[in-house]
Design an enzyme around this catalytic site. Structure first.
Site, PDB file in Angstrom:
ATOM      1  N   CYS A 128       4.973  19.568  20.292  1.00  0.00           N
ATOM      2  CA  CYS A 128       3.772  20.169  20.888  1.00  0.00           C
ATOM      3  C   CYS A 128       2.950  19.093  21.589  1.00  0.00           C
ATOM      4  O   CYS A 128       2.216  19.367  22.519  1.00  0.00           O
ATOM      5  CB  CYS A 128       2.951  20.857  19.809  1.00  0.00           C
ATOM      6  SG  CYS A 128       2.715  19.792  18.393  1.00  0.00           S
TER       7      CYS A 128
ATOM      8  N   GLU B  35      -2.077  26.355  14.880  1.00  0.00           N
ATOM      9  CA  GLU B  35      -1.898  25.229  15.813  1.00  0.00           C
ATOM     10  C   GLU B  35      -0.825  25.662  16.794  1.00  0.00           C
ATOM     11  O   GLU B  35       0.267  26.072  16.387  1.00  0.00           O
ATOM     12  CB  GLU B  35      -1.503  23.955  15.059  1.00  0.00           C
ATOM     13  CG  GLU B  35      -2.552  23.506  14.036  1.00  0.00           C
ATOM     14  CD  GLU B  35      -3.950  23.335  14.607  1.00  0.00           C
ATOM     15  OE1 GLU B  35      -4.089  22.994  15.798  1.00  0.00           O
ATOM     16  OE2 GLU B  35      -4.926  23.578  13.871  1.00  0.00           O
TER      17      GLU B  35
HETATM   18  P1  NAD Z   1       7.297  30.604  18.470  1.00  0.00           P
HETATM   19  O1  NAD Z   1       5.908  31.015  18.735  1.00  0.00           O
HETATM   20  O2  NAD Z   1       8.380  31.178  19.268  1.00  0.00           O
HETATM   21  O3  NAD Z   1       7.661  30.926  16.937  1.00  0.00           O
HETATM   22  C1  NAD Z   1       6.879  30.423  15.872  1.00  0.00           C
HETATM   23  C2  NAD Z   1       7.089  31.315  14.661  1.00  0.00           C
HETATM   24  O4  NAD Z   1       6.499  32.583  14.953  1.00  0.00           O
HETATM   25  C3  NAD Z   1       8.548  31.583  14.314  1.00  0.00           C
HETATM   26  O5  NAD Z   1       8.681  31.626  12.908  1.00  0.00           O
HETATM   27  C4  NAD Z   1       8.799  32.956  14.914  1.00  0.00           C
HETATM   28  O6  NAD Z   1       9.819  33.666  14.265  1.00  0.00           O
HETATM   29  C5  NAD Z   1       7.460  33.607  14.666  1.00  0.00           C
HETATM   30  N1  NAD Z   1       7.140  34.750  15.526  1.00  0.00           N
HETATM   31  C6  NAD Z   1       7.528  35.000  16.786  1.00  0.00           C
HETATM   32  N2  NAD Z   1       6.954  36.158  17.227  1.00  0.00           N
HETATM   33  C7  NAD Z   1       6.186  36.613  16.207  1.00  0.00           C
HETATM   34  C8  NAD Z   1       5.339  37.749  16.026  1.00  0.00           C
HETATM   35  N3  NAD Z   1       5.144  38.631  16.979  1.00  0.00           N
HETATM   36  N4  NAD Z   1       4.709  37.886  14.834  1.00  0.00           N
HETATM   37  C9  NAD Z   1       4.877  36.992  13.835  1.00  0.00           C
HETATM   38  N5  NAD Z   1       5.656  35.899  13.965  1.00  0.00           N
HETATM   39  C10 NAD Z   1       6.302  35.718  15.128  1.00  0.00           C
HETATM   40  O7  NAD Z   1       7.316  28.991  18.530  1.00  0.00           O
HETATM   41  P2  NAD Z   1       8.537  27.993  18.330  1.00  0.00           P
HETATM   42  O8  NAD Z   1       9.438  28.103  19.513  1.00  0.00           O
HETATM   43  O9  NAD Z   1       9.125  28.101  16.971  1.00  0.00           O
HETATM   44  O10 NAD Z   1       7.759  26.601  18.366  1.00  0.00           O
HETATM   45  C11 NAD Z   1       7.334  26.035  19.554  1.00  0.00           C
HETATM   46  C12 NAD Z   1       5.853  26.260  19.792  1.00  0.00           C
HETATM   47  O11 NAD Z   1       5.114  25.750  18.692  1.00  0.00           O
HETATM   48  C13 NAD Z   1       5.348  25.504  21.005  1.00  0.00           C
HETATM   49  O12 NAD Z   1       4.457  26.314  21.732  1.00  0.00           O
HETATM   50  C14 NAD Z   1       4.637  24.301  20.396  1.00  0.00           C
HETATM   51  O13 NAD Z   1       3.647  23.734  21.220  1.00  0.00           O
HETATM   52  C15 NAD Z   1       4.073  24.889  19.156  1.00  0.00           C
HETATM   53  N6  NAD Z   1       3.791  23.870  18.150  1.00  0.00           N
HETATM   54  C16 NAD Z   1       2.498  23.491  17.988  1.00  0.00           C
HETATM   55  C17 NAD Z   1       2.178  22.496  17.067  1.00  0.00           C
HETATM   56  C18 NAD Z   1       0.750  22.055  16.877  1.00  0.00           C
HETATM   57  O14 NAD Z   1       0.471  21.389  15.891  1.00  0.00           O
HETATM   58  N7  NAD Z   1      -0.153  22.399  17.775  1.00  0.00           N
HETATM   59  C19 NAD Z   1       3.193  21.909  16.317  1.00  0.00           C
HETATM   60  C20 NAD Z   1       4.503  22.338  16.494  1.00  0.00           C
HETATM   61  C21 NAD Z   1       4.789  23.327  17.431  1.00  0.00           C
END
Ligand code: NAD
Length: 544
Positions: free
Chosen positions: A327, A293
């Site tokens: 989100c 998501e």
């Molecule tokens: P992010 O993508 O920066 O990080 C999410 C996770 O991925 C973290 O644990 C991070 O350490 C990890 N990560 C980062 N790069 C990675 C890689 N290359 N490989 C593996 N893991 C990696 O997101 P964020 O800033 O933590 O959260 C915000 C984002 O999440 C926004 O885009 C938001 O829309 C989305 N979000 C979506 C939902 C939904 O249900 N659609 C819900 C909550 C948040």
């Protein structure tokens, strides 16, 4: 051995506490918050139930007070990730063979512990770690997580009850096996409940999990691990690692036993993970389940028949609660020309009453954004909008990171429906408004559908049923969660199953049975009571 077909206790959504002045819950929360702010703890990894420390430590500070340290997070390396895989595989046999009522009982116990003794611990940790005010912490870390824990038990029960037909002499059965191998849960900073559920949904179905939380959610992650230990979750079922994404991916995505990814976060990261899994596909024992998501560019459209106060409330709550870091946050708004003067007046006068600051002061509606990178990104968007001819800042536009990462709630008015801030996710307290001609309502709906790559949430405000029908039809694929006369945030487990399509994710609907189905690999069992003893069917016989 189970000797009965058990029914589960009745399950309802957790009531949200008010935190009004002098309430018991407010006093308890303040006490817990102050204690946490006045001590420094360690956040080790937890592998096979053991606390794993490391020489590499990262300072953990509240986003609203970034010079104040509350914890040191112990950062691991590839060796620790390998240990976590082994722990998952070792714990798997026992966990998958634990009968469902015992797995369920651990979940229901965790829910009751969270509703009671852990409530203010998890709320205070979420306020400090992720800069949420008391209400935002309560609806996320307590209520939503309690609902996930309880309703997932109900969904498991419904799934296990779904059985195939049987004909005479045969008994067909369906078994909902966990996936072979282990699941990798990568979780975002913005919801403590989502982070926990990305691990818990596969775990309830009998899987074991490696959990890599966001670096910005490690404090509240520790409280979740404490809670689950108290509830009796066996060692090794969830293994918490802190590492660079590169270290974790390198080991996990090359492991033959990698069985599934449960991800929530940004679209860019999810796409990169999908690519890497695709590249490694021939290394795996099974085709991994990929559930993600991701981002959103969520809209509100007001029809000329809408009530002005209702629209303004939805913009403020939907756009600015938790600093727009949901989100589902409303970030592009479409208002008909005939309504604009009234909406603008009311909106600006309400915005002037919003206070920004530390969540310890309960009068603050808006708190800090999550970290320096986010602050800098939002600052540059505001700076650009100040110079841009296509945009006009009609409210806010200030920022200050001297104590915490504070961005003033900001409203941009644009005359270009494809302006940057109408298309791209910003994840901050910035809302952009576009005014359309009343007669172009239908055209504007088509514009909304095509403006952004995302399709997560959206809302229509109208008293006119024809307009509601038109919006519901034209925006069919523009949002996985569509709201009529309500803000596009605040989905409740079991009531509004959550997820979007297009660039917003695989739409596997957290908060419903659909998500749990992704973590099982059903086995069909046919048992024949009196098998035939001769291969010859009667049609083979000659007419006599
Ligand atoms: P992010 O993508 O920066 O990080 C999410 C996770 O991925 C973290 O644990 C991070 O350490 C990890 N990560 C980062 N790069 C990675 C890689 N290359 N490989 C593996 N893991 C990696 O997101 P964020 O800033 O933590 O959260 C915000 C984002 O999440 C926004 O885009 C938001 O829309 C989305 N979000 C979506 C939902 C939904 O249900 N659609 C819900 C909550 C948040």
């Amino acid at each position: 051995m189970t000797k009965a077909v058990f029914s589960i206790p009745s399950i309802n959504c957790e009531p949200v506490k008010s935190y009004s002045p002098k309430s018991k819950e407010r006093n308890e929360l303040i006490k817990e918050y102050d204690q946490m702010m006045n001590r420094v703890i360690d956040l080790p990894m937890i592998i096979n139930g053991k606390k794993i420390t490391s020489k590499k430590k990262i300072n953990i500070s509240p986003p609203h007070n970034h010079k104040h340290i509350v914890a040191y997070c112990h950062y691991g390396n590839q060796k620790d990730v390998k240990k976590a895989i082994l722990a998952c595989l070792e714990a798997k046999q026992n966990w998958k063979d634990t009968s469902w009522e015992h797995r369920a009982a651990i979940f229901l116990k965790a829910a009751d512990l969270l509703a009671g003794p852990y409530r203010q611990k998890i709320n205070a940790a979420t306020m400090i770690n992720q800069s949420k005010n008391a209400h935002q912490a309560e609806i996320d870390a307590s209520c939503e997580l309690i609902d996930f824990l309880k309703f997932n038990v109900k969904f498991l029960n419904e799934i296990y009850s779904k059985q195939p037909e049987s004909s005479n002499g045969v008994w067909n059965r369906m078994e909902y096996r966990p996936l072979e191998g282990f699941v990798y849960a990568i979780t975002p900073f913005n919801f403590t409940s989502i982070a926990a559920n990305l691990c818990l949904a596969p775990v309830l179905m009998g899987n074991t999990v490696i959990w890599k939380p966001s670096d910005s959610q490690t404090y509240s992650a520790k409280i979740i691990m404490d809670l689950l230990k108290d509830a009796g979750l066996p060692n090794g079922v969830i293994n918490l690692i802190h590492s660079t994404p590169e270290d974790a991916n390198k080991v996990i995505l090359n492991s033959p036993e990698f069985a599934g990814l449960h991800f929530t976060g940004s679209t860019k990261v999810f796409k990169s993970l999908w690519k890497e899994i695709g590249k490694n596909i021939s290394k795996y024992t099974s085709y991994p389940r990929i559930v993600g998501e991701t981002g959103g560019k969520d809209f509100i459209i007001s029809h000329r028949s809408a009530n002005v106060d209702e629209v303004v409330t939805a913009i403020i709550r939907g756009g600015f609660e938790y600093q727009g870091q949901k989100c589902s946050a409303a970030s592009r708004i479409y208002i008909p020309k005939s309504q604009w003067a009234k909406i603008e007046k009311k909106l600006i006068s309400e915005m002037k009453t919003i206070k920004v600051g530390d969540p310890r002061d309960f009068s603050n509606f808006v708190n800090a954004v999550i970290h320096k990178n986010s602050f800098n990104k939002l600052k540059s968007v505001i700076k650009k909008a100040k110079k841009d001819k296509k945009a006009k800042i009609i409210f806010g536009g200030e920022y200050d990171d001297s104590i915490g990462y504070f961005i003033e709630p900001t409203i941009i008015l644009t005359n270009d429906p494809n302006y940057d801030t109408m298309k791209n996710e910003l994840f901050g307290p910035i809302v952009t408004i576009y005014i359309y001609n009343d007669i172009d309502f239908e055209k504007t709906l088509r514009l909304i559908d095509k403006t952004s790559d995302y399709a997560l949430t959206g809302a229509i405000f109208s008293k006119d049923r024809e307009a509601i029908i038109k919006a519901t039809n034209i925006l069919e694929n523009a949002a996985g969660n569509f709201y009529i006369n309500d803000k596009p945030t605040g989905a409740v487990v079991s009531q509004q199953p959550f997820g979007g399509s297009r660039a917003s994710g695989t739409n596997d609907k957290a908060g419903s049975y659909l998500n749990l189905l992704r973590w099982v690999s059903p086995r069909t069992i046919k048992e024949t009571f009196v098998p035939p003893k001769n291969y010859k069917y009667s049609f083979l016989k000659k007419n006599s």
